[in-house]
Motif scaffolding. Structure first.
Motif, PDB file in Angstrom:
ATOM      1  N   ALA A 112       4.164  21.412   5.610  1.00 31.41           N
ATOM      2  CA  ALA A 112       3.280  22.095   6.559  1.00 31.41           C
ATOM      3  C   ALA A 112       1.881  22.296   5.985  1.00 31.41           C
ATOM      4  O   ALA A 112       0.892  22.173   6.708  1.00 31.41           O
ATOM      5  N   LEU A 113       1.805  22.588   4.679  1.00 28.53           N
ATOM      6  CA  LEU A 113       0.487  22.827   4.074  1.00 28.53           C
ATOM      7  C   LEU A 113      -0.373  21.572   4.149  1.00 28.53           C
ATOM      8  O   LEU A 113      -1.563  21.639   4.456  1.00 28.53           O
ATOM      9  N   ALA A 114       0.268  20.424   3.851  1.00 25.97           N
ATOM     10  CA  ALA A 114      -0.483  19.173   3.905  1.00 25.97           C
ATOM     11  C   ALA A 114      -0.842  18.829   5.347  1.00 25.97           C
ATOM     12  O   ALA A 114      -1.948  18.345   5.632  1.00 25.97           O
ATOM     13  N   ALA A 115       0.083  19.084   6.263  1.00 24.24           N
ATOM     14  CA  ALA A 115      -0.182  18.768   7.665  1.00 24.24           C
ATOM     15  C   ALA A 115      -1.348  19.603   8.185  1.00 24.24           C
ATOM     16  O   ALA A 115      -2.151  19.132   8.994  1.00 24.24           O
ATOM     17  N   ALA A 116      -1.454  20.835   7.701  1.00 26.48           N
ATOM     18  CA  ALA A 116      -2.558  21.692   8.142  1.00 26.48           C
ATOM     19  C   ALA A 116      -3.897  21.118   7.710  1.00 26.48           C
ATOM     20  O   ALA A 116      -4.918  21.318   8.368  1.00 26.48           O
ATOM     21  N   ALA A 117      -3.899  20.383   6.599  1.00 21.32           N
ATOM     22  CA  ALA A 117      -5.143  19.780   6.128  1.00 21.32           C
ATOM     23  C   ALA A 117      -5.438  18.471   6.857  1.00 21.32           C
ATOM     24  O   ALA A 117      -6.449  17.843   6.588  1.00 21.32           O
ATOM     25  N   ALA A 160       0.851  -1.188   0.000  1.00 19.15           N
ATOM     26  CA  ALA A 160       0.000   0.000   0.000  1.00 19.15           C
ATOM     27  C   ALA A 160       0.886   1.236   0.000  1.00 19.15           C
ATOM     28  O   ALA A 160       1.989   1.208   0.519  1.00 19.15           O
ATOM     29  N   ARG A 161       0.370   2.285  -0.607  1.00 15.12           N
ATOM     30  CA  ARG A 161       1.157   3.516  -0.631  1.00 15.12           C
ATOM     31  C   ARG A 161       0.817   4.335   0.605  1.00 15.12           C
ATOM     32  O   ARG A 161      -0.343   4.682   0.839  1.00 15.12           O
ATOM     33  N   VAL A 162       1.835   4.586   1.382  1.00 16.78           N
ATOM     34  CA  VAL A 162       1.634   5.216   2.676  1.00 16.78           C
ATOM     35  C   VAL A 162       2.437   6.504   2.721  1.00 16.78           C
ATOM     36  O   VAL A 162       3.573   6.564   2.244  1.00 16.78           O
ATOM     37  N   GLY A 194      -5.798  18.344  -3.561  1.00 17.52           N
ATOM     38  CA  GLY A 194      -4.749  18.934  -4.399  1.00 17.52           C
ATOM     39  C   GLY A 194      -3.363  18.493  -4.008  1.00 17.52           C
ATOM     40  O   GLY A 194      -2.382  19.160  -4.335  1.00 17.52           O
ATOM     41  N   LEU A 195      -3.278  17.388  -3.288  1.00 17.33           N
ATOM     42  CA  LEU A 195      -1.982  16.956  -2.757  1.00 17.33           C
ATOM     43  C   LEU A 195      -1.041  16.549  -3.891  1.00 17.33           C
ATOM     44  O   LEU A 195      -1.400  15.810  -4.794  1.00 17.33           O
ATOM     45  N   HIS A 196       0.169  17.070  -3.809  1.00 18.55           N
ATOM     46  CA  HIS A 196       1.211  16.734  -4.786  1.00 18.55           C
ATOM     47  C   HIS A 196       1.989  15.555  -4.210  1.00 18.55           C
ATOM     48  O   HIS A 196       2.545  15.658  -3.122  1.00 18.55           O
ATOM     49  N   MET A 200      -0.261   7.650   7.231  1.00 23.93           N
ATOM     50  CA  MET A 200      -1.609   7.592   6.681  1.00 23.93           C
ATOM     51  C   MET A 200      -1.563   6.971   5.288  1.00 23.93           C
ATOM     52  O   MET A 200      -0.596   7.172   4.553  1.00 23.93           O
ATOM     53  N   ALA A 201      -2.573   6.227   4.921  1.00 26.00           N
ATOM     54  CA  ALA A 201      -2.620   5.692   3.563  1.00 26.00           C
ATOM     55  C   ALA A 201      -2.821   6.838   2.585  1.00 26.00           C
ATOM     56  O   ALA A 201      -3.446   7.847   2.920  1.00 26.00           O
ATOM     57  N   LEU A 202      -2.274   6.668   1.387  1.00 27.99           N
ATOM     58  CA  LEU A 202      -2.320   7.762   0.419  1.00 27.99           C
ATOM     59  C   LEU A 202      -3.762   8.149   0.095  1.00 27.99           C
ATOM     60  O   LEU A 202      -4.089   9.324  -0.054  1.00 27.99           O
ATOM     61  N   ASN A 203      -4.638   7.155   0.016  1.00 30.37           N
ATOM     62  CA  ASN A 203      -6.029   7.456  -0.329  1.00 30.37           C
ATOM     63  C   ASN A 203      -6.681   8.344   0.716  1.00 30.37           C
ATOM     64  O   ASN A 203      -7.402   9.281   0.373  1.00 30.37           O
ATOM     65  N   SER A 204      -6.417   8.057   1.978  1.00 30.86           N
ATOM     66  CA  SER A 204      -6.994   8.908   3.028  1.00 30.86           C
ATOM     67  C   SER A 204      -6.444  10.308   2.910  1.00 30.86           C
ATOM     68  O   SER A 204      -7.166  11.297   3.063  1.00 30.86           O
ATOM     69  N   ALA A 205      -5.149  10.408   2.637  1.00 32.54           N
ATOM     70  CA  ALA A 205      -4.532  11.728   2.526  1.00 32.54           C
ATOM     71  C   ALA A 205      -5.143  12.499   1.369  1.00 32.54           C
ATOM     72  O   ALA A 205      -5.430  13.694   1.490  1.00 32.54           O
ATOM     73  N   LEU A 206      -5.377  11.795   0.244  1.00 35.76           N
ATOM     74  CA  LEU A 206      -5.962  12.475  -0.914  1.00 35.76           C
ATOM     75  C   LEU A 206      -7.395  12.899  -0.631  1.00 35.76           C
ATOM     76  O   LEU A 206      -7.868  13.918  -1.136  1.00 35.76           O
ATOM     77  N   ALA A 207      -8.100  12.122   0.203  1.00 34.57           N
ATOM     78  CA  ALA A 207      -9.458  12.501   0.574  1.00 34.57           C
ATOM     79  C   ALA A 207      -9.438  13.776   1.396  1.00 34.57           C
ATOM     80  O   ALA A 207     -10.302  14.635   1.265  1.00 34.57           O
TER      81      ALA A 207
END
Lengths: 212, 539
Positions: B95-100, B87-89, B117-119, B106-113
């Motif tokens: 900081a911008l992503a952490a603020a979201a 799985a991609r983790v 706009g996650l790069h 975290m699994a990539l899918n959860s992060a994208l949810a």
């Protein structure tokens, strides 16, 4: 900063140079007749010198050799000499015979000769810079003159006699012509001096010494 | 919370008898793991005389090394992902992503949810290693003793450097500024032992601890996770209620040795300075290689030049640490599709200053045409050359100005090409064409130059200041002509030489004058076809 630097500061004067420094600011040419008509008693070391000659072989470089030997020999100041776009390759044994240290000569083959000459002048690396450039536009000449003004070296630009009619910011302009009696120099312009003509005769560099 | 009296109730896995590696003498003299914790030092306990007290270690920990190694652009939310169990983790994020709400693990899918706009960037262990070594190289500016602590830390022994840099605080500040300028967010901690400093830095406690006797007390509250012991050991310690370093130090020494890896107890000893901690010193690479991704694609060379400046700064820092210079550099401009543009910079002498290299680079870039926008630049140095710094003499009488010559030569060569600037050579040779020009600085100025000059110049005959590259044929049989008939002034001087190398010459040289007053150096060929040639000009 070395002591030498300090002693060259314009605000310092030394008692034994008093009176002399005000008159003789030029570098002796090695030819008494020429020294007499040049303001400062020799080649100016600040500002551009223009030598106008239509052909090589009349002694145009030999005219400079005594001064170059003073600037660029081991016995003299040991500075570097830059030749920018010379008409032919300089021949080391002839220069060495006149006391110039040939290991401190740069020969630059440059299509933009004016640029290379300006770089050599601005770098402060050379004690003498000789350039052969047509310099068709006035702006290039002015840049060279500015660079030569700021450097403390002998800056000589060789041009054609045809350019004598064009105005030039150079501090000294000399037209050279070969005559059956030898080299004739006409001073067209000299800052602080007046136009004059001098017949220098045969001043060939490596004339045989006939010691046998 | 004093549960050190029940260590025997441990999970069965760790009850396997482990071989006892620690010598019995040490076991006898120190029955407990450590002297710190709740106990006062007794009179019977000998003060450990270890060299740790004479060293001070500064640990540089890079908590975001995964992200920083990829040099991401600053203006967008970014996550670096790794493959874990298929799985991609997310393993690091900015900081911008952490603020979201994105967190590592975290699994990539959860992060994208959470942040559409996650790069997403893949992890690159090779570049992580490069980052660590670059950090260590920067650290070499501050001390010669630097160790790598892969994957994310560097240790510096700074005891000897404190006075030079003006104390701990100032040194830390300088190092921090240096690292921050290359886009890193380091955590620094100072302690008398390398492991203690490392643990403090990993825990995020930026302490500056100089006294070895305070170590145990200060280490005690740190969570055991800072030691990065095997997961299994940490779990079993946690079930025993041992969660901090202090609690671990209170465990009986022999029991701990039997249940856990011997390495773990050795590390505790090393952290407290009770055991030696020999480390392999980091040696910087023999060449400098660095790469920089540009934030935007660059199309004009002027902006490219600014983009190269940080790389040159880095290079010169590296060279300073090595007390070396470089004579050659290679700059690669990487494009999206086209093959990389390679620029080779050559220097007339070993250089190590940004201004000097920039000078040449500016000229080179100015005459380089970019076929495509540049995405990244890669700088690679040639072999390092040891430099000597010369001191200037106050009473120096000579003002030769020769020091600026190599710089001038480099600038001219950068624009006109390497062959455009030449020097002159004196060879003890009678054949005139042997005394030509030569590449500059190709050979050291020989002391026999004067004797060469004596042999090459013949005092009884004239030599011209200009020598034609090739002899030029002249008209005329008995009397040569050049713009009219020539008048012979001197001569003949016979030069007959070179039978040994197949380029022998047999010539009679004369000095001749033209009608217009120019003096020429001509010769009459003595061999088969004969004829007159122009060879030099008395300028």
């Amino acid at each position: 900063m070395s002591l030498d630097h300090l002693l060259q500061h314009p605000a310092l004067w030394r008692a034994r140079e008093q009176g002399e420094a005000t008159v003789r600011t030029g570098l002796p040419t090695g030819y008494a007749a020429l020294d007499r008509v040049l303001p400062g008693g020799g080649w100016p070391l600040q500002g551009l010198v223009e030598i106008l000659a239509d052909r090589t072989g009349i002694g145009e470089l030999s005219l400079l050799l005594p001064a170059l030997a003073r600037l660029c020999s081991d016995e003299g100041e040991g500075g570097w000499l830059a030749c920018i776009s010379p008409p032919h390759p300089p021949y080391a044994p002839a220069l060495a015979a006149r006391g110039i240290d040939v290991s401190r000569i740069l020969v630059v083959r440059a299509p933009p000769a004016e640029w290379a000459m300006e770089q050599a002048l601005r770098s402060g690396a050379c004690r003498a810079v000789l350039g052969w450039a047509p310099c068709r536009n006035g702006q290039g000449l002015r840049r060279l003159q500015l660079a030569a003004e700021q450097s403390r070296c002998l800056a000589v630009l060789f041009r054609s006699l045809r350019d004598a009619r064009e105005p030039s910011p150079a501090v000294l302009r000399i037209a050279l012509e070969g005559t059956p009696l030898g080299l004739a120099a006409r001073i067209l312009k000299s800052r602080g001096g007046r136009p004059a003509s001098v017949l220098l005769g045969w001043i060939d560099a490596a004339a045989p010494t006939h010691t046998h | 919370m004093a549960r050190s009296d029940q260590p025997r109730v441990t999970p069965g896995v760790s009850l396997l008898p482990t071989p006892e590696p620690v010598p019995a003498t040490r076991e006898r003299s120190r029955p407990r793991l450590a002297l710190g914790g709740g106990r006062r030092r007794g009179a019977g306990d000998p003060a450990p005389a270890t060299p740790a007290a004479r060293e001070l270690w500064l640990a540089v920990h890079l908590p975001h090394y995964v992200l920083e190694s990829l040099q991401p652009p600053a203006s967008m939310p970014i996550a670096v992902v790794d493959l874990e169990c298929g799985a991609r983790v997310v393993c690091d994020c900015d900081a911008l992503a952490a603020a979201a709400g994105v967190v590592p693990g975290m699994a990539l899918n959860s992060a994208l949810a959470l942040q559409p706009g996650l790069h997403v960037l893949p992890r690159d262990p090779g570049r992580e290693r490069v980052l660590l070594e670059a950090t260590a190289t920067a650290a070499l500016d501050f001390t010669p003793r630097v160790n790598l602590e892969p994957p994310d830390a560097v240790l510096l022994e700074v005891r000897g450097s404190l006075r030079l840099f003006g104390g701990v605080r100032r040194l830390c500040e300088l190092l921090r500024r240096r690292l921050q300028s290359s886009g890193l967010a380091p955590r620094l901690a100072l302690a008398p032992t390398p492991l203690a400093a490392l643990w403090f830095a990993r825990a995020g406690e930026e302490v500056a601890l100089r006294r070895p006797d305070a170590l145990a007390a200060r280490l005690a509250p740190l969570p055991l996770a800072v030691a990065r012991w095997p997961e299994r050991a940490l779990r079993s310690l946690a079930t025993m209620g041992v969660r901090t370093v202090g609690e671990c130090l209170r465990l009986p020494r022999d029991g701990f040795a039997r249940r856990f890896e011997p390495q773990m107890r050795l590390e505790l000893d090393r952290a407290l300075g009770h055991a030696h901690d020999p480390r392999a010193a980091f040696a910087a690479a023999a060449r400098f290689v660095a790469r920089r991704d540009l934030e935007h694609e660059v199309t004009d060379t002027e902006r490219l030049q600014h983009a190269c400046e940080p790389l040159l700064d880095e290079l010169c820092g590296f060279l300073r640490a090595q007390e070396a210079g470089v004579e050659a550099l290679e700059l690669r401009l990487l494009h999206r599709q086209a093959a990389a543009t390679r620029l080779r910079l050559g220097f007339a002498e070993p250089v190590g200053s940004v201004a000097r290299i920039m000078d040449v680079l500016r000229e080179r870039l100015a005459r380089t045409a970019l076929c495509e926008p540049v995405r990244a630049v890669r700088l690679r140095s040639g072999p390092l050359v040891a430099t000597r710094t010369a001191t200037q003499d106050f009473f120096a009488r000579e003002c030769r100005g020769g020091a600026a010559v190599p710089q001038l030569v480099e600038r001219l060569q950068a624009r006109l090409g390497a062959g455009a600037v030449r020097g002159l050579r004196l060879v003890p040779e009678h054949r005139p064409e042997k005394n030509g020009d030569m590449p500059l600085f190709s050979e050291p100025a020989s002391t026999s130059a004067r004797s060469a000059a004596r042999q090459a110049t013949c005092p009884h005959f004239s030599r011209p200041v200009w020598l034609l590259a090739e002899p030029q044929p002249l008209e005329g049989d008995e009397r040569p002509r050049y713009e009219g008939p020539l008048e012979i002034e001197e001569g003949p001087e016979r030069i007959e030489s070179g039978w040994w190398d197949g380029r022998d010459v047999r010539r009679d040289y004369y000095v001749a004058r033209t009608q217009s007053g120019a003096r020429l150096w001509i010769f009459r060929e003595r061999r088969a076809p004969g004829g007159w040639f122009l060879h030099g000009v008395f300028g």
